[in-house]
Design a protein around this motif. Structure first.
Motif, PDB file in Angstrom:
ATOM      1  N   GLY A 250       0.814  -1.123  -0.007  1.00 31.23           N
ATOM      2  CA  GLY A 250       0.107   0.087   0.038  1.00 31.23           C
ATOM      3  C   GLY A 250       0.897   1.425  -0.013  1.00 31.23           C
ATOM      4  N   HIS A 251       2.078   1.062  -0.310  1.00 30.99           N
ATOM      5  CA  HIS A 251       3.020   2.516  -0.276  1.00 30.99           C
ATOM      6  C   HIS A 251       3.225   2.840  -1.507  1.00 30.99           C
ATOM      7  N   ASN A 268       1.706   3.718   3.612  1.00 28.47           N
ATOM      8  CA  ASN A 268       0.121   3.472   3.728  1.00 28.47           C
ATOM      9  C   ASN A 268      -0.432   4.213   3.199  1.00 28.47           C
ATOM     10  N   HIS A 270      -2.425   3.490   0.937  1.00 28.42           N
ATOM     11  CA  HIS A 270      -3.783   2.614   0.572  1.00 28.42           C
ATOM     12  C   HIS A 270      -3.830   1.587   1.792  1.00 28.42           C
ATOM     13  N   TYR A 271      -5.163   0.909   2.231  1.00 32.87           N
ATOM     14  CA  TYR A 271      -4.925  -0.170   3.073  1.00 32.87           C
ATOM     15  C   TYR A 271      -4.624  -1.309   2.229  1.00 32.87           C
ATOM     16  N   GLY A 272      -4.710  -1.495   1.089  1.00 31.58           N
ATOM     17  CA  GLY A 272      -4.442  -2.609   0.202  1.00 31.58           C
ATOM     18  C   GLY A 272      -3.176  -2.324  -1.003  1.00 31.58           C
ATOM     19  N   VAL A 274      -1.487  -1.124  -4.211  1.00 30.21           N
ATOM     20  CA  VAL A 274      -1.821   0.106  -4.980  1.00 30.21           C
ATOM     21  C   VAL A 274      -1.805  -0.517  -6.431  1.00 30.21           C
ATOM     22  N   SER A 290      -6.973   1.132  -5.445  1.00 30.79           N
ATOM     23  CA  SER A 290      -6.612   0.220  -4.830  1.00 30.79           C
ATOM     24  C   SER A 290      -8.015  -0.849  -4.417  1.00 30.79           C
ATOM     25  N   ASP A 292      -8.884  -1.552  -1.600  1.00 29.39           N
ATOM     26  CA  ASP A 292      -9.455  -1.214  -0.489  1.00 29.39           C
ATOM     27  C   ASP A 292     -10.675  -0.262  -0.692  1.00 29.39           C
ATOM     28  N   SER A 317     -13.209  -0.175   3.529  1.00 32.49           N
ATOM     29  CA  SER A 317     -12.460  -1.170   2.944  1.00 32.49           C
ATOM     30  C   SER A 317     -12.869  -2.733   3.394  1.00 32.49           C
ATOM     31  N   SER A 372      -2.283   2.302   8.200  1.00 32.83           N
ATOM     32  CA  SER A 372      -2.033   0.964   8.144  1.00 32.83           C
ATOM     33  C   SER A 372      -3.670   0.292   8.731  1.00 32.83           C
TER      34      SER A 372
END
Length: 888
Positions: A250-251, A268, A270-272, A274, A290, A292, A317, A372
């Motif tokens: 997610g970075h 982070n 995104h939670y999931g 990218v 994402s 998420d 999410s 996160s």
């Protein structure tokens, strides 16, 4: 007979923004704006980059979308082995069929479209002709196509990457392999064209990013990221030589191509993973998507060249855990990701987030990885929520119960964030016996000042919402808790006089609100599962562990209705606004509607996924449902609000039809576009007969405004008569004729001649249309239908002109026969009275002078006397019954 729902029809789904399919961007010259296309299951959404608003939603595909691509004019989507070309994002322009397996890669290629399916079969289509141009079949064992790209200035050529790690450059016009790149020992996940000719960036499954020169087959730069596979790559196109890459963690990593180093990391983001990453042309903007369920726009305007979050569109999410209507068009939605959001049923621009539930707000803001999903300060998800609007401008007005916690958090709908209070009695901190207790139910008083909390230990406490201070404990004599088991339901009436609690000990207890003393108890056969209160009445729906529902009246403290067994565990329950209906959902995916006065099942339908929560908006127009393993909130339209729905008791063992969940786009509601005259009535719909009984008289369905003022038209005309005569215009129009003379004069001779002729025209008189129809001996039904179409003034004029001076009275005689016909058949009775009164008003003297007409009036008088005697008898009987009932 159809067993689908008679009340609810699918409307639309809320809360979907993106999934694992990478986003696509395209520039629209007419709008001077870039648009962003994201995939959401069987639909794709189009967002405008300027305001980040949803522009349109595509039509529904037959299957889930597996690939997206865009060119200057069209959006291409693949669903299974079918490929569609959309114009404007909503209209299907072309369709391409021919793949045997689902398509997972699409590439617009000038006037052609390149598609690759899961069997590594590459097909080239002519876009406009919808014809197959060429086809290349690869062996998945040696070269499984995983990425595709067209290098700039490479005419008719595409670069293919494989999961085995090698790359191939093909000329699609000649179907020749031009060159094969050996690769770097890892599978290719993504290929992106660099701003420089002949240079591409290749993302590998092991986390390396290779910037490679295709012309000389040389690696220019070799980067490596520590978070696994490279999921997406994009280059800045507004000047700075920067490359952005996405990770599975997610970075978003930003690389400087000149310095050959990492210059920024958006932790982070995104939670999931990218999966989608695109830099907008000529702007310092980056758009990411994402699984998420979020779409984010980042702007690179930091002092060090780094990026920050600029705009966001997101849903939950993880699946929702609680839903409730805040207003008519706004829904509170709490998700398993510990966030609380508000969704609008009208426009997604009004959606906003209240943030995540955290233990320490200040410490959470300082955290580096606060986005996160498993951040240490994040609280468990909200499972129940109490909300009131009375004091929302003064202090927190939302209280939330969290899974596995004894603390109850407060939130503010006015500020749109989490409050500072965490309500918890000291006994749960000091006494080790209660350390495992959790909050199990919550209720906010109508005044907005107090919150009542029930716990799994059986305790019931009242807190002040403004200060967070403990005010009262509801307990039995000798200091015993309110219930022996968990408190599973709390309710209070609007005047803050009585508190009702239900527990796992199979008791409902009543308490004095201010003193906390017990007022009585009501034993049940089974333990209480949960409460559902209707705040406009004194009714409480009580769900029991044996899958039955009881309706409790708080004022009488009795069970007034019992609903039968649902045969499956109850998951949610909601009252209609007028408390006449109760809607229940169960784990067998069924939603039932019960009529409270009769305790009968009146509607039932089945959905594909079990319902976890339900909510009905204040006007009763929309039912919102949340389902297991689904991120969205689904809306169902209530047909009974806008049309008559015939409802009858249904058998409890009825197996209903399956209704598909609403889609992301607006579903066409059938009742709004249906011509009621052409609607096919089902067998169980009651049809009123034309004549209920021969002993009774039947009124017409004609509006009273069409006949009630006919006799008063003279009074209405005098009242509406203008006070002053109309004045001639001060200046005559320029186009009036003039007389040739020394003085400027208008030629008014034609006007004078017309005025002299006008009285002669007015003297001419003729019989009315009604008189002509009577003389032509038409049937009575057609004459009555004709009279019902006339307005008040026209009807008065028609009856007035039934006879003229020196003419026969035969039309008047036939009109009285028509009045007799209407009276004898006992239909449109009030119209017959009005017709008779109108004849007597205009032709009363003539009727008395003529012997035949006078005899006809005697017949009318006799029928009217008989009918009124019968009607008066029924009226007096009903009046006597009403007076007798009043004396009881």
């Amino acid at each position: 007979m159809s067993t689908a729902s008679k009340i609810f029809v699918p409307n639309r789904a809320l809360g979907f923004v993106s999934n694992h399919i990478p986003l696509e961007t395209r520039y629209i010259e007419r709008r001077k704006e870039s648009v962003i296309v994201t995939c959401v299951g069987r639909h794709f959404h189009t967002y405008g980059a300027f305001h980040f608003t949803l522009l349109n939603i595509s039509g529904e595909h037959k299957e889930d979308i597996t690939a997206l691509a865009c060119d200057r004019y069209q959006v291409f989507s693949a669903a299974g082995n079918e490929i569609l070309a959309w114009r404007g994002g909503t209209h299907i322009k072309h369709k391409y069929l021919g793949h045997n397996l689902p398509v997972h890669l699409l590439l617009p290629f000038g006037a052609h479209l390149v598609s690759v399916d899961e069997g590594s079969c590459l097909k080239v289509w002519h876009v406009d002709a919808e014809e197959l141009y060429t086809e290349v079949q690869f062996d998945p064992a040696s070269f499984e196509v995983s990425a595709i790209m067209h290098p700039y200035t490479y005419t008719n050529k595409v670069l293919l990457g494989s999961r085995q790690g090698s790359l191939q450059l093909w000329n699609l016009h000649t179907r020749n392999l031009i060159f094969e790149f050996s690769g770097w020992g890892s599978g290719v996940s993504v290929i992106e064209q660099a701003p420089v000719q002949d240079v591409v960036a290749i993302g590998l499954a092991d986390g390396r990013i290779i910037v490679h020169n295709l012309k000389f087959d040389q690696t220019v730069i070799d980067f490596a990221q520590d978070w696994g596979q490279v999921t997406s790559i994009s280059f800045r196109k507004d000047g700075p030589p920067l490359m952005c890459t996405g990770t599975n963690a997610g970075h978003i990593i930003v690389w400087d191509l000149e310095k050959k180093e990492n210059v920024d990391q958006i932790w982070n983001a995104h939670y999931g993973p990218v999966t989608g990453l695109k830099c907008l042309p000529s702007e310092p903007l980056l758009v990411s998507s994402s699984p998420d369920n979020s779409l984010k726009m980042w702007v690179f305007d930091m002092a060090d060249g780094g990026g920050r979050l600029l705009k966001i569109r997101e849903g939950h999410s993880l699946p929702p855990t609680y839903i409730s209507f805040r207003q008519r068009d706004q829904i509170f939605v709490a998700g398993a990701d510990s966030t609380l959001k508000v969704f609008s049923t009208v426009t997604e621009t009004k959606n906003h987030s209240y943030g995540r539930a955290v233990h320490n707000k200040k410490a959470f803001k300082r955290m580096k990885n606060k986005r996160s999903p498993d951040a240490p300060l994040v609280m468990p998800p909200i499972m129940e929520l109490a909300y009131e609007t009375t004091r929302e401008k003064d202090w927190d007005n939302i209280c939330a119960l969290h899974r596995g916690l004894a603390e109850v958090t407060t939130w503010s709908s006015d500020k749109g964030c989490m409050g500072d209070h965490k309500l918890l009695h000291n006994r749960f901190k000091e006494n080790p016996a209660f350390h495992s207790a959790v909050a199990s139910s919550v209720c906010l008083t109508l005044c907005g000042n107090f919150v009542l909390i029930g716990y799994s230990s059986g305790h019931v406490d009242r807190f002040n919402v403004q200060s967070g201070a403990h005010r009262c404990e509801y307990k039995l004599p000798k200091g015993k808790p309110a219930h022996k088991g968990a408190v599973r339901g709390i309710a209070t009436e609007g005047l803050n006089q009585t508190v009702v609690t239900g527990g796992a000990d199979a008791y409902i207890r009543f308490w004095n609100f201010s003193e906390g003393k017990t007022l009585g108890r009501l034993p049940l056969k089974q333990a209480v599962a949960f409460f559902c209160q209707n705040k406009n009445s004194s009714l409480i729906g009580v769900a029991l562990d044996d899958n039955t529902v009881c309706v409790l009246d708080m004022h009488s403290r009795n069970i007034i209705r019992r609903l039968p067994n649902h045969y499956s565990r109850l998951t949610s329950m909601v009252f209609s606004q007028d408390a006449r209906w109760i809607l229940t959902s169960t784990t067998d995916c069924k939603i039932r509607t019960w009529d409270v006065p009769s305790a009968n099942l009146i509607d039932i339908f089945k959905v594909p996924l079990p319902v976890t929560r339900m909510a009905l908006n204040p006007t009763g127009e929309i039912l919102a449902t949340a389902h297991a393993d689904s991120l969205g909130v689904y809306l169902w339209f209530n047909k009974a609000i806008h049309m008559h729905v015939s409802l009858r008791p249904l058998p409890l063992d009825l197996d209903p039809e399956l209704l598909e969940l609403p889609s992301q786009g607006f579903n066409e509601v059938e009742i709004l576009d249906t011509n009621l005259e052409e609607m096919e009535l089902s067998e169980d719909v009651y049809q009123s007969p034309e004549q209920i009984s021969e002993e009774l008289i039947t009124m017409s369905t004609l509006s009273t405004a069409r006949w009630v003022n006919v006799l008063d038209l003279d009074v209405i005309r005098r009242r509406n008569k203008p006070k002053e005569a109309p004045k001639a215009p001060a200046a005559a129009p320029f186009f009036l004729p003039t007389i040739p003379s020394l003085e400027y004069k208008f030629d008014l001779r034609p006007t004078l001649e017309e005025q002299q002729q006008e009285p002669a025209l007015k003297a001419v008189s003729d019989l009315s249309r009604l008189a002509k129809m009577l003389s032509e001996a038409q049937n009575e039904e057609s004459l009555v239908a004709f009279l019902k179409t006339l307005g008040p003034s026209t009807l008065d004029s028609e009856v007035l002109n039934l006879t003229s001076s020196g003419e026969s009275v035969e039309p008047l005689n036939k009109f009285l026969d028509l009045v007799l016909f209407v009276m004898n058949r006992k239909k449109e009775f009030e119209l017959s009275q009005m017709y008779l009164a109108l004849v007597l008003k205009h032709h009363g003297d003539q009727c008395i002078a003529d012997t035949a007409l006078a005899a006809k009036l005697e017949s009318v008088k006799e029928i009217q006397r008989n009918e009124w005697s019968s009607l008066e008898k029924h009226i007096l009987y009903c009046k006597s019954v009403v007076h007798a009932l009043k004396r009881l």
